[in-house]
Write a protein that holds these residues in place. Structure first.
Motif, mmCIF file in Angstrom:
data_model
loop_
_atom_site.group_PDB
_atom_site.id
_atom_site.type_symbol
_atom_site.label_atom_id
_atom_site.label_comp_id
_atom_site.label_asym_id
_atom_site.label_seq_id
_atom_site.Cartn_x
_atom_site.Cartn_y
_atom_site.Cartn_z
ATOM 1 N N GLN A 36 20.358 50.965 41.695
ATOM 2 C CA GLN A 36 20.585 49.816 42.559
ATOM 3 C C GLN A 36 20.793 48.595 41.673
ATOM 4 O OE1 GLN A 36 17.364 48.529 45.275
ATOM 5 N NE2 GLN A 36 18.790 48.932 46.942
ATOM 6 N N GLY A 37 21.756 47.758 42.013
ATOM 7 C CA GLY A 37 22.023 46.580 41.204
ATOM 8 C C GLY A 37 23.012 45.653 41.876
ATOM 9 N N SER A 38 23.325 44.567 41.187
ATOM 10 C CA SER A 38 24.222 43.538 41.708
ATOM 11 C C SER A 38 25.244 43.158 40.650
ATOM 12 C CB SER A 38 23.415 42.295 42.128
ATOM 13 O OG SER A 38 22.482 42.599 43.144
ATOM 14 N N PRO A 39 26.336 42.500 41.048
ATOM 15 C CA PRO A 39 27.345 42.085 40.072
ATOM 16 C C PRO A 39 26.796 41.023 39.118
ATOM 17 C CG PRO A 39 28.221 42.013 42.313
ATOM 18 C CD PRO A 39 26.741 42.187 42.430
ATOM 19 N N ASP A 40 27.374 40.983 37.938
ATOM 20 C CA ASP A 40 27.133 39.880 36.998
ATOM 21 C C ASP A 40 27.982 38.701 37.469
ATOM 22 O OD1 ASP A 40 28.344 38.426 34.383
ATOM 23 O OD2 ASP A 40 26.264 39.015 34.021
ATOM 24 N N TRP A 41 27.329 37.588 37.819
ATOM 25 C CA TRP A 41 28.059 36.517 38.495
ATOM 26 C C TRP A 41 29.101 35.848 37.607
ATOM 27 C CZ3 TRP A 41 28.311 31.274 37.417
ATOM 28 C CH2 TRP A 41 27.405 30.778 36.471
ATOM 29 N N LYS A 42 28.847 35.778 36.322
ATOM 30 C CA LYS A 42 29.825 35.154 35.421
ATOM 31 C C LYS A 42 31.092 35.999 35.338
ATOM 32 C CE LYS A 42 26.343 32.821 32.600
ATOM 33 N NZ LYS A 42 25.750 32.684 31.235
ATOM 34 N N ARG A 43 30.925 37.302 35.179
ATOM 35 C CA ARG A 43 32.086 38.187 35.132
ATOM 36 C C ARG A 43 32.790 38.209 36.477
ATOM 37 N NH1 ARG A 43 36.065 40.147 32.330
ATOM 38 N NH2 ARG A 43 34.618 40.302 30.552
ATOM 39 N N LEU A 44 32.032 38.127 37.583
ATOM 40 C CA LEU A 44 32.630 38.142 38.920
ATOM 41 C C LEU A 44 33.522 36.926 39.132
ATOM 42 C CD1 LEU A 44 32.671 39.705 41.634
ATOM 43 C CD2 LEU A 44 30.843 38.178 42.400
ATOM 44 N N THR A 45 33.084 35.751 38.678
ATOM 45 C CA THR A 45 33.902 34.546 38.847
ATOM 46 C C THR A 45 35.172 34.618 38.013
ATOM 47 O OG1 THR A 45 32.619 33.407 37.110
ATOM 48 C CG2 THR A 45 31.939 33.063 39.389
ATOM 49 N N ARG A 46 35.102 35.302 36.869
ATOM 50 C CA ARG A 46 36.300 35.417 36.031
ATOM 51 C C ARG A 46 37.281 36.445 36.574
ATOM 52 N NH1 ARG A 46 32.458 35.293 31.709
ATOM 53 N NH2 ARG A 46 32.821 37.496 31.211
ATOM 54 N N SER A 47 36.777 37.602 36.997
ATOM 55 C CA SER A 47 37.666 38.692 37.385
ATOM 56 C C SER A 47 38.116 38.612 38.834
ATOM 57 C CB SER A 47 36.978 40.030 37.141
ATOM 58 O OG SER A 47 35.806 40.145 37.940
ATOM 59 N N ALA A 48 37.259 38.160 39.731
ATOM 60 C CA ALA A 48 37.591 38.145 41.162
ATOM 61 C C ALA A 48 38.054 36.777 41.651
ATOM 62 C CB ALA A 48 36.390 38.602 41.986
ATOM 63 N N ALA A 139 36.773 58.324 41.919
ATOM 64 C CA ALA A 139 36.182 57.082 41.437
ATOM 65 C C ALA A 139 36.761 56.781 40.064
ATOM 66 C CB ALA A 139 34.654 57.210 41.353
ATOM 67 N N SER A 140 37.150 55.535 39.838
ATOM 68 C CA SER A 140 37.751 55.153 38.565
ATOM 69 C C SER A 140 36.976 54.000 37.947
ATOM 70 C CB SER A 140 39.221 54.765 38.746
ATOM 71 O OG SER A 140 39.355 53.686 39.650
ATOM 72 N N LEU A 141 36.821 54.038 36.641
ATOM 73 C CA LEU A 141 36.065 53.028 35.901
ATOM 74 C C LEU A 141 37.002 52.195 35.051
ATOM 75 C CD1 LEU A 141 33.493 51.722 34.626
ATOM 76 C CD2 LEU A 141 33.516 53.620 32.984
ATOM 77 N N HIS A 142 36.887 50.880 35.167
ATOM 78 C CA HIS A 142 37.555 49.958 34.250
ATOM 79 C C HIS A 142 36.465 49.178 33.530
ATOM 80 C CE1 HIS A 142 40.405 47.069 32.596
ATOM 81 N NE2 HIS A 142 39.571 46.116 32.992
ATOM 82 N N GLN A 143 36.385 49.360 32.223
ATOM 83 C CA GLN A 143 35.321 48.734 31.439
ATOM 84 C C GLN A 143 35.872 47.567 30.635
ATOM 85 O OE1 GLN A 143 33.201 51.375 28.822
ATOM 86 N NE2 GLN A 143 31.398 50.054 28.755
ATOM 87 N N ASN A 144 35.105 46.488 30.582
ATOM 88 C CA ASN A 144 35.469 45.311 29.807
ATOM 89 C C ASN A 144 34.814 45.353 28.428
ATOM 90 O OD1 ASN A 144 36.822 44.058 32.150
ATOM 91 N ND2 ASN A 144 34.744 43.827 32.953
ATOM 92 N N ALA A 145 35.292 44.496 27.557
ATOM 93 C CA ALA A 145 34.799 44.486 26.183
ATOM 94 C C ALA A 145 33.321 44.103 26.105
ATOM 95 C CB ALA A 145 35.633 43.524 25.338
ATOM 96 N N ASP A 146 32.834 43.343 27.082
ATOM 97 C CA ASP A 146 31.434 42.901 27.045
ATOM 98 C C ASP A 146 30.469 43.917 27.648
ATOM 99 O OD1 ASP A 146 32.086 42.684 29.705
ATOM 100 O OD2 ASP A 146 31.642 40.547 29.885
ATOM 101 N N GLY A 147 30.957 45.091 28.017
ATOM 102 C CA GLY A 147 30.091 46.127 28.579
ATOM 103 C C GLY A 147 30.025 46.132 30.088
ATOM 104 N N THR A 148 30.499 45.065 30.730
ATOM 105 C CA THR A 148 30.576 45.069 32.186
ATOM 106 C C THR A 148 31.798 45.879 32.611
ATOM 107 O OG1 THR A 148 31.901 43.041 32.284
ATOM 108 C CG2 THR A 148 29.498 42.792 32.315
ATOM 109 N N GLY A 149 31.869 46.182 33.893
ATOM 110 C CA GLY A 149 33.011 46.946 34.365
ATOM 111 C C GLY A 149 33.031 47.066 35.872
ATOM 112 N N ASP A 150 34.110 47.647 36.369
ATOM 113 C CA ASP A 150 34.298 47.838 37.801
ATOM 114 C C ASP A 150 34.501 49.324 38.087
ATOM 115 O OD1 ASP A 150 34.435 44.976 38.046
ATOM 116 O OD2 ASP A 150 36.535 45.090 37.420
ATOM 117 N N ALA A 184 31.990 43.962 38.519
ATOM 118 C CA ALA A 184 31.254 43.223 37.492
ATOM 119 C C ALA A 184 29.880 43.833 37.226
ATOM 120 C CB ALA A 184 31.120 41.756 37.904
ATOM 121 N N LEU A 185 29.845 45.157 37.085
ATOM 122 C CA LEU A 185 28.574 45.841 36.864
ATOM 123 C C LEU A 185 28.114 45.690 35.418
ATOM 124 C CD1 LEU A 185 29.209 49.234 38.690
ATOM 125 C CD2 LEU A 185 27.987 47.248 39.572
#
Length: 231
Positions: A36-48, A139-150, A184-185
């Protein structure tokens, strides 16, 4: 599969008016909570919400305003005054997006069990989406360089959700065939690996790691597990 430790990143304040945190009802005893978890808000504002793009837009607009003033015969002070008029507007717009991103992350909870994915989303009006594994094709994973992903979830026919109801928790540009997205996980690869195992186990197959799936894959045959892939 062992249940994973979880820490809701949005805190637990909302639990007072929920039967269980992030869930519309308490889980049956036969169902296991895996993550269980929530998005990282900083990554969410950048990507979404594309706050960086908006900042670049205003920066170019402010510089253009100053250059236009100089080209029209104005002095450096005139150019600075002309540019300064746009700064409050730019600051307000960027601050608004940052606040909306923070609110969206704080009010969103993603839950993975051994039977389904539950998405509790919504800033003003809270909506809960129950996605049983039987309704998920891939299900598909897109990972960012900072370790977060969708993690995007392709649904089977007849299990579609309106894009407007999902946004910003929807895969961009997939409007006709919407795909719910866990956005933004933090530690996205670990979450994807856990979900991949849960999908395989739900189909009665041995647990497998992430693997590539051809882009044309859209359906699965009888007894075939929903697929997970890296993007």
């Amino acid at each position: 599969m062992k249940a994973a430790n979880f820490t809701p990143t949005g805190g637990g304040e909302d639990h007072d008016f929920e039967p269980a945190y992030g869930l519309p009802e308490k889980l049956p005893k036969s169902e296991r909570l895996l993550w269980q978890g929530s998005p990282d808000w900083k990554r969410l504002t950048r990507s979404a919400l594309h706050v960086r793009g908006l900042a670049v837009y205003f920066a170019v607009l402010i510089l253009w305003r100053g250059a236009n003033t100089l080209a029209g015969g104005g002095g450096a002070l005139d150019a600075l005054v002309a540019m300064a008029w746009l700064v409050p507007l730019a600051s307000l717009a960027i601050a608004t997006l940052l606040f909306l991103g923070w609110l969206a992350a704080r009010t969103s909870v993603y839950t993975i069990t051994d039977r389904r994915i539950v998405m509790r989303v919504g800033i003003v009006l809270t909506v809960t989406f129950n996605l049983p594994y039987s309704a998920i094709d891939s299900a598909s994973l897109h990972q960012n360089a900072d370790g977060t992903g969708d993690i995007a979830l392709a649904l089977r026919d007849g299990a579609q959700i309106a894009y407007v109801h999902l946004w910003p928790h929807a895969r961009p540009w997939h409007v006709k065939r919407t795909q719910p997205m866990l956005r933004a996980l933090p530690h996205a690869r670990e979450v994807a690996a856990l979900l991949s195992g849960a999908l395989a186990e739900s189909a009665g197959l041995p647990r497998r790691g992430l693997h590539a799936v051809p882009p044309a894959a859209g359906t699965r045959g009888p007894g075939e597990a929903p697929q997970a892939m890296t993007a």
